[in-house]
Design an enzyme around this catalytic site. Sequence first.
Site, PDB file in Angstrom:
ATOM      1  CE1 TYR A 194      38.740  43.847  33.749  1.00  0.00           C
ATOM      2  CE2 TYR A 194      39.737  41.756  33.148  1.00  0.00           C
ATOM      3  CZ  TYR A 194      38.786  42.472  33.843  1.00  0.00           C
ATOM      4  OH  TYR A 194      37.871  41.808  34.625  1.00  0.00           O
TER       5      TYR A 194
ATOM      6  CG  HIS B   9      38.568  46.252  37.620  1.00  0.00           C
ATOM      7  ND1 HIS B   9      39.139  45.329  36.765  1.00  0.00           N
ATOM      8  CD2 HIS B   9      38.125  45.546  38.674  1.00  0.00           C
ATOM      9  CE1 HIS B   9      39.013  44.123  37.295  1.00  0.00           C
ATOM     10  NE2 HIS B   9      38.407  44.227  38.459  1.00  0.00           N
TER      11      HIS B   9
ATOM     12  CG  HIS C 213      34.902  44.908  42.116  1.00  0.00           C
ATOM     13  ND1 HIS C 213      36.047  45.100  42.872  1.00  0.00           N
ATOM     14  CD2 HIS C 213      35.279  44.099  41.078  1.00  0.00           C
ATOM     15  CE1 HIS C 213      37.063  44.447  42.302  1.00  0.00           C
ATOM     16  NE2 HIS C 213      36.628  43.820  41.233  1.00  0.00           N
TER      17      HIS C 213
ATOM     18  CD  GLU D  74      41.555  44.987  40.288  1.00  0.00           C
ATOM     19  OE1 GLU D  74      40.509  45.174  40.922  1.00  0.00           O
ATOM     20  OE2 GLU D  74      41.903  43.861  39.892  1.00  0.00           O
TER      21      GLU D  74
HETATM   22  C1  GLA Z   1      38.821  41.584  40.586  1.00  0.00           C
HETATM   23  C2  GLA Z   1      38.722  40.333  41.374  1.00  0.00           C
HETATM   24  C3  GLA Z   1      38.545  39.161  40.490  1.00  0.00           C
HETATM   25  C4  GLA Z   1      37.389  39.366  39.538  1.00  0.00           C
HETATM   26  C5  GLA Z   1      37.595  40.635  38.773  1.00  0.00           C
HETATM   27  C6  GLA Z   1      36.422  40.973  37.913  1.00  0.00           C
HETATM   28  O1  GLA Z   1      40.055  41.804  40.104  1.00  0.00           O
HETATM   29  O2  GLA Z   1      39.808  40.128  42.230  1.00  0.00           O
HETATM   30  O3  GLA Z   1      38.328  38.005  41.258  1.00  0.00           O
HETATM   31  O4  GLA Z   1      36.188  39.422  40.245  1.00  0.00           O
HETATM   32  O5  GLA Z   1      37.782  41.702  39.643  1.00  0.00           O
HETATM   33  O6  GLA Z   1      36.021  39.921  37.115  1.00  0.00           O
END
Ligand code: GLA
Length: 376
Positions: free
Chosen positions: A205, A203, A129, A340
């Site tokens: 959630y 990103h 990231h 994502e």
């Molecule tokens: C992404 C990655 C995961 C993790 C998250 C953050 O989605 O694919 O493995 O690192 O970010 O925690």
Amino acid sequence: MGCKQNKKESQSEMETAKTESEQNPIEETIFGEMPDGTKVKKFTLKNEAGMEVDVITYGGIITRWTAPDKQGNYEDIVLGFDRLEQYLDGSPYFGALIGRYGNRIAKGKFSLDGETYTLATNDGNNHLHGGEKGFDKVIWNAIPKNTGAGATLELTYTSEDGEEGYPGKLDVKVTYTLTNENELDIQYEAVTDKPTVVNLTQHSYFNLSGQLSKPVLDHEIYLNADTYLPVDGGLIPTGEFREVAGTPFDFKEPKSIGEEIEADNEQLDLGGGYDHCWVLNEGEEDFGLAASAYHPNTGRLLEVYTNEPGIQFYSGNFLDGTLPAKDGGAYGKRSGFCLETQHYPDSPNQANFPSVRLNPGETYSTRTMFRLSTKQ
Ligand code: GLA
């Protein structure tokens, strides 16, 4: 309702002028202060339906996003924190803009035109990231606008040549537009002054139940993909495109996250659950439905449209109950999921993956739209 309460809060904390038009007011407040004194602003985008999306200038993070259930009750549907300090203390990229590179680059190395570039290895042996201080941790410049399309926030950031090891000065613009149809339309753009690699994503959630600390295993996921990218122990794609048919990775018909997540499957073991990139089927449209998530109890439906070739579906496996939730609980394992949209992980090192190269004179331009609605 959470919605009303938050409105009150933001009015009382209001320190700055309102940037408002009659139709789609955008409220501007101060969310917090960086250790060096820089103020972090929060913008609340609203639409006529009653949806609200809070975005802060730190990381371009979506800290709150309200959506109606089938009875019309608005609740927050994204994981995040109430205070800036909590984001600074360590966030698993809650709601953030990700760059320069979404997901992993193996061993933090890649070559371009014969030159090898070395990036931070901030996830075991790999780069994740964007590195130590990716776009999720920088302050973005923000301009609220009221366009015909809805309440719009234009975020810009200049990443200097060599930042986090990447070549080229990269000028990035991300535009969030909240429409009256309960869509959050995200446009990503970037230009460079040297050949480089770019792969931007968002990103958030999600937890459509409105109970942010509850597991999301009851959400039904649809992914428009016949194949996915199996990974190695460091979650780097092996290069294989594997058929989903007959495996727990088949979401061509909606299926709950929990249905097969504990199945005896090597790839699920490696990911600790779902944490893979699905290869989106090419449809007739170039901005087709890539994925959806439906929460039966509340009736909330999230649809994801994109022109990106892949989608990382992450089932929140690393959440472990140590982070405090906005609803007073704690973010336990699998209390949120991410969809994502992006190019494939490790593309700079994988000749068979679509290119992530950006040359001077070209404009990186991708679009992803999240649409919320309800189903009985
Ligand atoms: C992404 C990655 C995961 C993790 C998250 C953050 O989605 O694919 O493995 O690192 O970010 O925690």
